[in-house]
Write an enzyme that holds these catalytic residues in place. Sequence first.
Site, PDB file in Angstrom:
ATOM      1  N   LYS A   1      75.830  12.304  19.304  1.00  0.00           N
ATOM      2  CA  LYS A   1      76.984  13.205  19.252  1.00  0.00           C
ATOM      3  C   LYS A   1      77.386  13.630  20.663  1.00  0.00           C
ATOM      4  CE  LYS A   1      74.089  17.343  18.820  1.00  0.00           C
ATOM      5  NZ  LYS A   1      73.776  18.546  18.031  1.00  0.00           N
TER       6      LYS A   1
ATOM      7  N   ARG B   1      71.755  28.618  10.024  1.00  0.00           N
ATOM      8  CA  ARG B   1      72.938  28.061  10.657  1.00  0.00           C
ATOM      9  C   ARG B   1      73.625  27.238   9.581  1.00  0.00           C
ATOM     10  NH1 ARG B   1      72.235  24.540  16.114  1.00  0.00           N
ATOM     11  NH2 ARG B   1      71.700  22.956  14.541  1.00  0.00           N
TER      12      ARG B   1
ATOM     13  N   TYR C   1      85.809  31.257  48.215  1.00  0.00           N
ATOM     14  CA  TYR C   1      86.532  32.451  47.777  1.00  0.00           C
ATOM     15  C   TYR C   1      85.733  33.733  48.009  1.00  0.00           C
ATOM     16  CZ  TYR C   1      89.900  29.471  45.329  1.00  0.00           C
ATOM     17  OH  TYR C   1      90.870  28.550  45.015  1.00  0.00           O
TER      18      TYR C   1
ATOM     19  N   MET D   1      87.311  25.095  41.078  1.00  0.00           N
ATOM     20  CA  MET D   1      87.632  24.199  39.981  1.00  0.00           C
ATOM     21  C   MET D   1      87.331  22.743  40.306  1.00  0.00           C
ATOM     22  SD  MET D   1      91.232  23.615  37.937  1.00  0.00           S
ATOM     23  CE  MET D   1      91.228  25.276  37.230  1.00  0.00           C
TER      24      MET D   1
END
Length: 395
Positions: free
Chosen positions: A33, A124, A254, A302
Amino acid sequence: MAEAIVDLDAVARNTRLLSGLAAPRAATMAVVKANGFGHGLLPVARTVLASGASWLGVTSLAEARQLRDAGIDAPVLAWLYGTGDDFAWAARHGVDLSVSTPAHLDAMPPGVTVHLKVDTGLTRNGVAWSDWPDLVRRAAELERQGTLRVRGVWSHLASADDPGNPSVPRQLERFEEALAVAAKAGLTPTLRHLANSAGIVDVPAAHYDLVRAGLALYGVEPIDGVVAGLRRAMTLRASAVNVKRVPPGTGVSYLHQYVTDRDTTVVLVPAGYADGVPRLLSNRGAVAIGGVRCPIAGRVAMDQFVVDAGDLDVALGDEIVLFGPGDGAEPTVEEWAAWAQTNPHEILTGIGARVPRTYIGNDAAPSGVARTYIGNDAAPSGGVAEQSREEQPHG
């Protein structure tokens, strides 16, 4: 740009090791998966099937379609969907479906094969314990009518990666009770399965007829402190795209949350959180350059982040290993996960679609010749054509 190198020999070796732990009692389902845990659905599926796995496990019918569209006809189990999905397609293409609620059982079309999932304590997915007796009675009635086939009964362990956790024997006991209830209703499933990767390694009582190998296939040891001998299959690497020598007191990235304390070399890495580099690695993580670990300096952006390389001699184009098998100075995916306060599953599956996967290794090549495959099996088209290095020299 960043590139993920996937060692199919490692995947093959891990598959053989895990299948050996389960044999001869149980067969092995390889869980592919989430694009093969980020490694590539189709190359991984072909590799594991050639290396000892007899089943493939996926989450969705969309993943099952990718396998069937690629000509892979091995047994497949899919287990997460709503009640309105195209179950008739699954019946036509021989994809087994998990049933986790009475409503899902009612939605099954004629001719489908199912595995009934009971919630034994994970809380779950899975049929609630109070609904289990009625569900197996109804499933047995439908089987007698020839409407469907019940091939399996299964559940999922909550804490097998925590040796000695008391929930494991409780779940085993509850699973045995569920099997007894199913038998009383007249069901005779040929596949009972409970063990995940950690269960394969450490809970032999959970092996039953089939085990489900997930994270361990890709080389991550599923239990901290227990070494099964797995080999990590993915290396994430990039090349330096900017190199600068800067003085002490230079703010980096940043908000200048990293400030140099000496003359140093800073190196720009062309990968960021859009590619799967967690922002939490800012000022925490590390990479390897020239066999030396170097810290991530400042905030991960990013598309890029900066590394403090100290006095290393770094040039444009030099290789930077973000994580890898751990043979040298490079961090492992487990270390990245610890720095990012998550698990290796999230790191591997988070490597973005714009990061190409390059495949190396002998084991999956039909001719036995090492081949490097180019492409991303997560592409909407189902993956680009596979090409060998001989056919694609620039690969």
